[in-house]
Design a protein around this motif. Sequence first.
Motif, mmCIF file in Angstrom:
data_model
loop_
_atom_site.group_PDB
_atom_site.id
_atom_site.type_symbol
_atom_site.label_atom_id
_atom_site.label_comp_id
_atom_site.label_asym_id
_atom_site.label_seq_id
_atom_site.Cartn_x
_atom_site.Cartn_y
_atom_site.Cartn_z
ATOM 1 N N UNK A 178 0.977 -1.246 -0.081
ATOM 2 C CA UNK A 178 -0.017 -0.042 -0.014
ATOM 3 C C UNK A 178 0.836 1.196 0.172
ATOM 4 N N UNK A 179 0.313 2.348 -0.541
ATOM 5 C CA UNK A 179 1.031 3.619 -0.365
ATOM 6 C C UNK A 179 1.892 3.866 -1.811
ATOM 7 N N UNK A 180 2.681 5.111 -1.721
ATOM 8 C CA UNK A 180 3.641 5.465 -2.902
ATOM 9 C C UNK A 180 4.634 6.134 -2.479
ATOM 10 N N UNK A 181 5.867 5.898 -3.381
ATOM 11 C CA UNK A 181 6.730 6.863 -3.272
ATOM 12 C C UNK A 181 7.188 7.263 -4.613
ATOM 13 N N UNK A 182 7.801 8.306 -4.719
ATOM 14 C CA UNK A 182 8.096 9.167 -5.936
ATOM 15 C C UNK A 182 9.538 9.840 -5.880
ATOM 16 N N UNK A 183 10.152 10.007 -6.824
ATOM 17 C CA UNK A 183 11.380 10.834 -7.012
ATOM 18 C C UNK A 183 10.969 11.902 -7.801
ATOM 19 N N UNK B 141 10.801 -2.238 -10.759
ATOM 20 C CA UNK B 141 11.789 -3.351 -10.625
ATOM 21 C C UNK B 141 13.137 -2.207 -10.220
ATOM 22 N N UNK B 142 13.856 -2.937 -9.237
ATOM 23 C CA UNK B 142 15.100 -2.161 -8.725
ATOM 24 C C UNK B 142 15.714 -1.338 -9.711
ATOM 25 N N UNK B 143 16.139 -2.012 -10.918
ATOM 26 C CA UNK B 143 17.087 -1.272 -11.799
ATOM 27 C C UNK B 143 16.559 -0.134 -12.345
ATOM 28 N N UNK B 144 15.066 0.155 -12.456
ATOM 29 C CA UNK B 144 14.394 1.286 -12.693
ATOM 30 C C UNK B 144 14.583 2.180 -11.871
ATOM 31 N N UNK B 145 14.415 1.893 -10.420
ATOM 32 C CA UNK B 145 14.638 2.590 -9.572
ATOM 33 C C UNK B 145 15.878 3.288 -9.116
ATOM 34 N N UNK B 146 16.992 2.413 -9.580
ATOM 35 C CA UNK B 146 18.481 2.889 -9.804
ATOM 36 C C UNK B 146 18.488 3.883 -10.715
ATOM 37 N N UNK C 29 16.468 5.932 -11.908
ATOM 38 C CA UNK C 29 15.610 7.008 -11.666
ATOM 39 C C UNK C 29 16.506 7.904 -10.551
ATOM 40 N N UNK C 30 17.485 7.186 -9.903
ATOM 41 C CA UNK C 30 18.405 7.864 -8.988
ATOM 42 C C UNK C 30 18.609 7.461 -7.277
ATOM 43 N N UNK C 31 17.869 6.247 -7.108
ATOM 44 C CA UNK C 31 17.946 5.904 -5.821
ATOM 45 C C UNK C 31 19.001 4.695 -5.943
ATOM 46 N N UNK C 32 20.051 5.141 -5.018
ATOM 47 C CA UNK C 32 20.991 3.846 -4.955
ATOM 48 C C UNK C 32 21.145 3.488 -3.253
ATOM 49 N N UNK C 33 20.775 2.103 -3.400
ATOM 50 C CA UNK C 33 20.772 1.516 -1.953
ATOM 51 C C UNK C 33 22.198 0.721 -1.472
ATOM 52 N N UNK D 166 26.291 9.083 -10.493
ATOM 53 C CA UNK D 166 25.533 10.201 -10.111
ATOM 54 C C UNK D 166 24.126 10.093 -9.579
ATOM 55 N N UNK D 167 23.892 9.773 -8.602
ATOM 56 C CA UNK D 167 22.493 9.281 -7.931
ATOM 57 C C UNK D 167 21.863 10.439 -7.335
ATOM 58 N N UNK D 168 20.373 10.594 -7.003
ATOM 59 C CA UNK D 168 20.007 11.605 -6.179
ATOM 60 C C UNK D 168 19.889 11.389 -4.932
ATOM 61 N N UNK D 169 19.797 10.072 -4.608
ATOM 62 C CA UNK D 169 19.480 9.846 -3.063
ATOM 63 C C UNK D 169 20.233 8.744 -2.881
ATOM 64 N N UNK D 170 21.088 8.661 -1.699
ATOM 65 C CA UNK D 170 21.723 7.219 -1.349
ATOM 66 C C UNK D 170 21.034 7.053 -0.052
ATOM 67 N N UNK D 171 20.775 5.568 -0.276
ATOM 68 C CA UNK D 171 20.353 5.005 1.064
ATOM 69 C C UNK D 171 21.311 4.167 1.620
#
Length: 255
Positions: free
Chosen positions: A72-77, A86-91, A93-97, A169-174
């Motif tokens: 449930x819920x959402x998250x957006x960059x 999928x993880x590669x799409x999220x990567x 988009x700039x989120x690196x875990x 060149x990520x936008x957000x590092x977790x």
Amino acid sequence: MTTTEPSGASDAGTPTPLLSVRDLDVRYGAARALSGISFDVRAGEVITVLGANGAGKSSLARALSGLIPSVGGTFAIDGHDLTGRAPHVIRKAGIIHLPEGRGVFPALSVIDNLRMAVSEIEGRPQRRDAIERACELFPVLGQRRRQRAGLLSGGEQQMLSLARALATSPKLIIADEMSLGLAPRMVDVVFDSLAKAQQAGVSVLMIEQFVHRALGFADSCLILERGTQAWSGPANAAAGEVAARYLGSDSSEVA
Ligand SMILES: Nc1ncnc2c1ncn2[C@@H]1O[C@H](COP(=O)(O)OP(=O)(O)OP(=O)(O)O)[C@@H](O)[C@H]1O
Ligand SMILES: [Mg+2]
């Protein structure tokens, strides 16, 4: 960080947040790991996510990197919805875990670790530039580029893990417990490395056992309690909340 603004809202003077999380729910089968988590992270902001063991910190990190689905819920960059991607799409988009543990290949050299990290960047000169930038940001890695990563100290391996992330060149590092198991001097190396990431304009979501160091470094703080959002607000107002909410009952802080 704000918790009330709807995703993508941009009142005059309030830019769209970099990361926007709304009512996120995560389950492992029937077991609820996270429920109703909502927060924003601005570009260049550092947020620390704190909570006792099992509170759901790593589950939040995994959900925001697509490793586990949210129910449930959402998250957006930058206003682009990434829920269920999928993880590669999220990567991309700039989120690196950076997951718990050491995110390097110990048998490979430092330079080969960096080469692997930039393999998805198009163009050989661009890949070479990305590696050079990483070595300039972390000169120790440049000096030891031919050495096997497994021979670096624990702190330097985390530095390499962060350099691999920054090279894309990520936008957000977790960063999930990067200082876990490190000697105090190496914890300094980790915090110095994260400061370089922030100076490079990257937002950081930091999960940390060294609570007071994390609060000294971060702009904002989210405290999780058994999968729910117990408190969120500015990091400099969080110390009392942390003491009342979880250090009193389950302290894992050593420093
Ligand atoms: N793969 C899994 N399958 C089932 N339950 C899980 C799984 N991973 C975590 N959990 C459960 O989800 C809850 C949240 O775990 P999570 O690892 O997110 O906590 P955490 O805050 O990161 O804890 P820690 O400080 O120990 O790292 C816990 O109750 C945990 O037992
Ligand atoms: Mg964890």
